[in-house]
Scaffold this motif. Structure first.
Motif, PDB file in Angstrom:
ATOM      1  N   TYR A   1       0.833  -1.203   0.000  1.00 61.13           N
ATOM      2  CA  TYR A   1       0.000   0.000   0.000  1.00 61.13           C
ATOM      3  C   TYR A   1       0.870   1.257   0.000  1.00 61.13           C
ATOM      4  O   TYR A   1       0.604   2.216  -0.739  1.00 61.13           O
ATOM      5  CB  TYR A   1      -0.907  -0.023   1.223  1.00 61.13           C
ATOM      6  N   VAL A   2       1.944   1.255   0.834  1.00 58.52           N
ATOM      7  CA  VAL A   2       2.847   2.404   0.892  1.00 58.52           C
ATOM      8  C   VAL A   2       3.556   2.597  -0.448  1.00 58.52           C
ATOM      9  O   VAL A   2       3.712   3.719  -0.937  1.00 58.52           O
ATOM     10  CB  VAL A   2       3.871   2.228   2.032  1.00 58.52           C
ATOM     11  N   THR A   3       3.985   1.489  -1.061  1.00 57.26           N
ATOM     12  CA  THR A   3       4.657   1.578  -2.356  1.00 57.26           C
ATOM     13  C   THR A   3       3.728   2.180  -3.406  1.00 57.26           C
ATOM     14  O   THR A   3       4.145   3.016  -4.224  1.00 57.26           O
ATOM     15  CB  THR A   3       5.126   0.185  -2.809  1.00 57.26           C
ATOM     16  N   ASP A   4       2.467   1.763  -3.379  1.00 56.49           N
ATOM     17  CA  ASP A   4       1.502   2.311  -4.333  1.00 56.49           C
ATOM     18  C   ASP A   4       1.283   3.807  -4.096  1.00 56.49           C
ATOM     19  O   ASP A   4       1.252   4.602  -5.042  1.00 56.49           O
ATOM     20  CB  ASP A   4       0.182   1.543  -4.212  1.00 56.49           C
ATOM     21  N   ARG A   5       1.154   4.196  -2.824  1.00 63.33           N
ATOM     22  CA  ARG A   5       0.995   5.621  -2.501  1.00 63.33           C
ATOM     23  C   ARG A   5       2.230   6.412  -2.912  1.00 63.33           C
ATOM     24  O   ARG A   5       2.132   7.532  -3.435  1.00 63.33           O
ATOM     25  CB  ARG A   5       0.759   5.796  -0.996  1.00 63.33           C
ATOM     26  N   PHE A   6       3.410   5.835  -2.679  1.00 63.35           N
ATOM     27  CA  PHE A   6       4.665   6.500  -3.038  1.00 63.35           C
ATOM     28  C   PHE A   6       4.716   6.749  -4.545  1.00 63.35           C
ATOM     29  O   PHE A   6       5.046   7.848  -5.000  1.00 63.35           O
ATOM     30  CB  PHE A   6       5.832   5.618  -2.584  1.00 63.35           C
ATOM     31  N   SER A   7       4.380   5.729  -5.323  1.00 65.02           N
ATOM     32  CA  SER A   7       4.443   5.857  -6.779  1.00 65.02           C
ATOM     33  C   SER A   7       3.455   6.898  -7.281  1.00 65.02           C
ATOM     34  O   SER A   7       3.786   7.735  -8.140  1.00 65.02           O
ATOM     35  CB  SER A   7       4.157   4.504  -7.437  1.00 65.02           C
ATOM     36  N   ARG A   8       2.248   6.881  -6.738  1.00 65.85           N
ATOM     37  CA  ARG A   8       1.243   7.852  -7.178  1.00 65.85           C
ATOM     38  C   ARG A   8       1.633   9.277  -6.787  1.00 65.85           C
ATOM     39  O   ARG A   8       1.409  10.232  -7.538  1.00 65.85           O
ATOM     40  CB  ARG A   8      -0.122   7.498  -6.598  1.00 65.85           C
ATOM     41  N   ALA A   9       2.236   9.444  -5.593  1.00 60.65           N
ATOM     42  CA  ALA A   9       2.658  10.776  -5.154  1.00 60.65           C
ATOM     43  C   ALA A   9       3.773  11.316  -6.043  1.00 60.65           C
ATOM     44  O   ALA A   9       3.768  12.493  -6.415  1.00 60.65           O
ATOM     45  CB  ALA A   9       3.113  10.722  -3.699  1.00 60.65           C
ATOM     46  N   VAL A  10       4.729  10.461  -6.387  1.00 58.71           N
ATOM     47  CA  VAL A  10       5.820  10.898  -7.267  1.00 58.71           C
ATOM     48  C   VAL A  10       5.280  11.275  -8.643  1.00 58.71           C
ATOM     49  O   VAL A  10       5.719  12.254  -9.253  1.00 58.71           O
ATOM     50  CB  VAL A  10       6.894   9.799  -7.373  1.00 58.71           C
ATOM     51  N   ASP A  11       4.312  10.509  -9.135  1.00 57.28           N
ATOM     52  CA  ASP A  11       3.706  10.837 -10.432  1.00 57.28           C
ATOM     53  C   ASP A  11       3.033  12.216 -10.394  1.00 57.28           C
ATOM     54  O   ASP A  11       3.052  12.952 -11.393  1.00 57.28           O
ATOM     55  CB  ASP A  11       2.683   9.771 -10.821  1.00 57.28           C
TER      56      ASP A  11
ATOM     57  N   ILE B   1       1.066  20.040  -5.223  1.00 57.05           N
ATOM     58  CA  ILE B   1       1.041  20.260  -3.769  1.00 57.05           C
ATOM     59  C   ILE B   1       0.499  19.023  -3.061  1.00 57.05           C
ATOM     60  O   ILE B   1       1.007  18.602  -2.013  1.00 57.05           O
ATOM     61  CB  ILE B   1       0.203  21.509  -3.431  1.00 57.05           C
ATOM     62  N   GLY B   2      -0.549  18.410  -3.639  1.00 58.58           N
ATOM     63  CA  GLY B   2      -1.083  17.187  -3.062  1.00 58.58           C
ATOM     64  C   GLY B   2      -0.054  16.067  -3.039  1.00 58.58           C
ATOM     65  O   GLY B   2       0.057  15.323  -2.048  1.00 58.58           O
ATOM     66  N   GLY B   3       0.722  15.941  -4.117  1.00 54.29           N
ATOM     67  CA  GLY B   3       1.769  14.919  -4.156  1.00 54.29           C
ATOM     68  C   GLY B   3       2.843  15.166  -3.116  1.00 54.29           C
ATOM     69  O   GLY B   3       3.349  14.231  -2.485  1.00 54.29           O
ATOM     70  N   LEU B   4       3.224  16.432  -2.904  1.00 52.66           N
ATOM     71  CA  LEU B   4       4.235  16.757  -1.896  1.00 52.66           C
ATOM     72  C   LEU B   4       3.743  16.446  -0.493  1.00 52.66           C
ATOM     73  O   LEU B   4       4.481  15.901   0.335  1.00 52.66           O
ATOM     74  CB  LEU B   4       4.612  18.237  -2.015  1.00 52.66           C
ATOM     75  N   HIS B   5       2.491  16.782  -0.211  1.00 49.30           N
ATOM     76  CA  HIS B   5       1.922  16.458   1.105  1.00 49.30           C
ATOM     77  C   HIS B   5       1.826  14.942   1.297  1.00 49.30           C
ATOM     78  O   HIS B   5       2.036  14.443   2.415  1.00 49.30           O
ATOM     79  CB  HIS B   5       0.547  17.102   1.263  1.00 49.30           C
TER      80      HIS B   5
ATOM     81  N   GLY C   1       4.925  15.585 -11.306  1.00 46.31           N
ATOM     82  CA  GLY C   1       5.127  15.993 -12.691  1.00 46.31           C
ATOM     83  C   GLY C   1       3.902  16.604 -13.337  1.00 46.31           C
ATOM     84  O   GLY C   1       3.919  16.881 -14.543  1.00 46.31           O
ATOM     85  N   SER C   2       2.858  16.833 -12.555  1.00 43.21           N
ATOM     86  CA  SER C   2       1.626  17.397 -13.109  1.00 43.21           C
ATOM     87  C   SER C   2       1.800  18.862 -13.479  1.00 43.21           C
ATOM     88  O   SER C   2       2.607  19.594 -12.895  1.00 43.21           O
ATOM     89  CB  SER C   2       0.487  17.249 -12.090  1.00 43.21           C
ATOM     90  N   ASP C   3       1.001  19.311 -14.451  1.00 39.37           N
ATOM     91  CA  ASP C   3       0.995  20.721 -14.836  1.00 39.37           C
ATOM     92  C   ASP C   3       0.149  21.569 -13.893  1.00 39.37           C
ATOM     93  O   ASP C   3       0.218  22.799 -13.933  1.00 39.37           O
ATOM     94  CB  ASP C   3       0.457  20.878 -16.265  1.00 39.37           C
ATOM     95  N   LYS C   4      -0.650  20.927 -13.039  1.00 37.54           N
ATOM     96  CA  LYS C   4      -1.542  21.644 -12.137  1.00 37.54           C
ATOM     97  C   LYS C   4      -0.877  21.830 -10.778  1.00 37.54           C
ATOM     98  O   LYS C   4      -0.360  20.878 -10.189  1.00 37.54           O
ATOM     99  CB  LYS C   4      -2.859  20.882 -11.977  1.00 37.54           C
ATOM    100  N   LEU C   5      -0.902  23.055 -10.266  1.00 35.22           N
ATOM    101  CA  LEU C   5      -0.251  23.378  -9.003  1.00 35.22           C
ATOM    102  C   LEU C   5      -0.845  22.591  -7.842  1.00 35.22           C
ATOM    103  O   LEU C   5      -0.107  22.057  -7.002  1.00 35.22           O
ATOM    104  CB  LEU C   5      -0.370  24.883  -8.736  1.00 35.22           C
TER     105      LEU C   5
END
Length: 389
Positions: free
Chosen positions: A109-119, A130-134, A122-126
């Motif tokens: 579960y943590v690995t999946d969350r980590f991968s999605r957060a890193v993805d 910010i959500g990925g950083l949090h 690279g979004s164009d939306k601020l």
């Protein structure tokens, strides 16, 4: 063909029936063998034990029966204890298996969350960034195994999004007056989040160095954050807020700290050579054993700072406020002090003639004002410097 298929199916069914009957018979035999063993243990064995202990001595039938029953009782207790131990072991094994399964599930579960957060970074939306950083920040707080990797990711995020000298067309120019630069949290909210997360996570990190060199952190909010042993060489932190920040053993070579608020911060054993601290505020700052070799500290406010053991070789302290500063064991060799102000509370190295160095004695300023009375970073305006470059 249909008949052949039917005969083949009947043969398989007959084989299954024979296998079932054999298993049933084996189970009955095992049960019967168990009963025989139990019978031998509880019926025959107690008598043999009593006869062995009596060694041919003559006792009454009642006493012999009592002795046999006592042996049976002891055997029952032993068997009961073994059953309890076996049950406890089975429960422990089941618990271990369950824990291993739960741990594997959580790691996945943590690995999946980590991968999605890193993805998301690279979004164009601020707001997505910010959500990925949090998300990364929260993962680092919950998973010690991922903390170091996330710290490296946050540092890389800052270096690539805030390079100094400036490279991007949207970045404010390097020669823009600092009062015309909006706070970092306004001009690049995602990088302020990354910087805050990094300053919190660095309090409990294991690796030695974090690289934030050559980054544009003008008007960044770093109050109370931890950056020990962080490499900030050649970075620009002009007018940044570093109130109560921890920069122990940080590398600040050639850094721009003009007008930076470092009040009550910790810069102990930091390397701050060749830096620009003109107009910086270092009130009550811990500067013990800090290296300020060839650093520009003109108009800096060092009131009541602890600078014991600090090195100011060839440093420029002209017009600096040294009232109440402890320079007892500081190295002031070839330091420029013309126009600096001091008070009777200032402590100088033994044998140092501060008057001959051009220091002006004046009244002590008294207690420092509360930081709650200071203007917020969003509206604070840096006063113009009287000293020329």
């Amino acid at each position: 063909m249909p008949m052949g298929t039917g005969e083949q199916g009947n043969g398989r069914q007959a084989w299954r029936d024979r296998l079932t009957r054999r298993r049933g018979a084996a189970a009955l035999l095992a049960g019967a063998a168990g009963l025989v063993v139990l019978g031998a243990v509880f019926v025959v064995l107690p008598g043999l034990v009593v006869d062995h202990d009596l060694a041919g001595a003559s006792v009454s039938a009642q006493d012999r029966l009592k002795a046999v029953n006592d042996v049976r009782t002891a055997l029952l207790q032993a068997v009961g204890g073994l059953v309890v131990l076996f049950g406890a072991y089975a429960t422990w094994r089941q618990l271990r298996v369950s824990q291993d399964g739960l741990r594997a599930t959580q790691e996945g579960y943590v690995t999946d969350r980590f991968s999605r957060a890193v993805d998301q970074l690279g979004s164009d939306k601020l707001d997505v960034r910010i959500g990925g950083l949090h998300a990364l920040w929260r993962i680092a707080e919950q998973s010690a195994r991922d903390r170091e990797a996330i710290i490296s990711i946050l540092a890389a995020y800052l270096r690539t999004h805030l390079p100094w000298p400036l490279t991007g067309p949207e970045s404010p120019a390097a020669d823009v007056p600092i009062n015309d630069i909006v706070p970092l949290e306004t001009r690049a909210a995602d990088t302020q989040v990354a910087l805050t997360a990094l300053g919190v996570l660095c309090q409990h990190r294991e690796q030695s160095w974090v690289n934030l060199s050559s980054t544009d952190l003008r008007r960044a909010d770093c109050d109370g954050l931890w950056f020990p042993e962080v490499n900030l060489d050649r970075a620009c932190l002009e007018a940044a807020g570093l109130y109560r920040a921890n920069l122990t053993q940080a590398s600040l070579v050639s850094v721009n700290l003009r007008h930076t608020d470092l009040s009550t911060a910790v810069l102990r054993r930091a390397r701050c050579a060749l830096a620009d601290l003109r107009g910086a505020k270092l009130v009550e700052t811990d500067l013990r054993d800090t290296d300020f070799t060839e650093t520009d500290l003109r108009e800096a406010n060092l009131r009541k700072a602890d600078a014991r053991g600090a090195v100011f070789r060839h440093a420029d302290l002209r017009m600096a406020d040294l009232r109440g500063t402890d320079l007892t064991t500081a190295d002031l060799a070839e330091a420029r002090l013309t126009g600096a102000v001091a008070s009777e509370q200032t402590r100088w190295p033994a044998g140092f003639d501060h008057s001959a160095a051009g220091v002006v004695d004046t009244d002590d300023p008294g207690p420092e004002p509360s930081p709650l009375l200071q203007p917020p970073a969003m509206t604070w305006q840096a006063p113009p410097l009287r000293s020329t470059p």
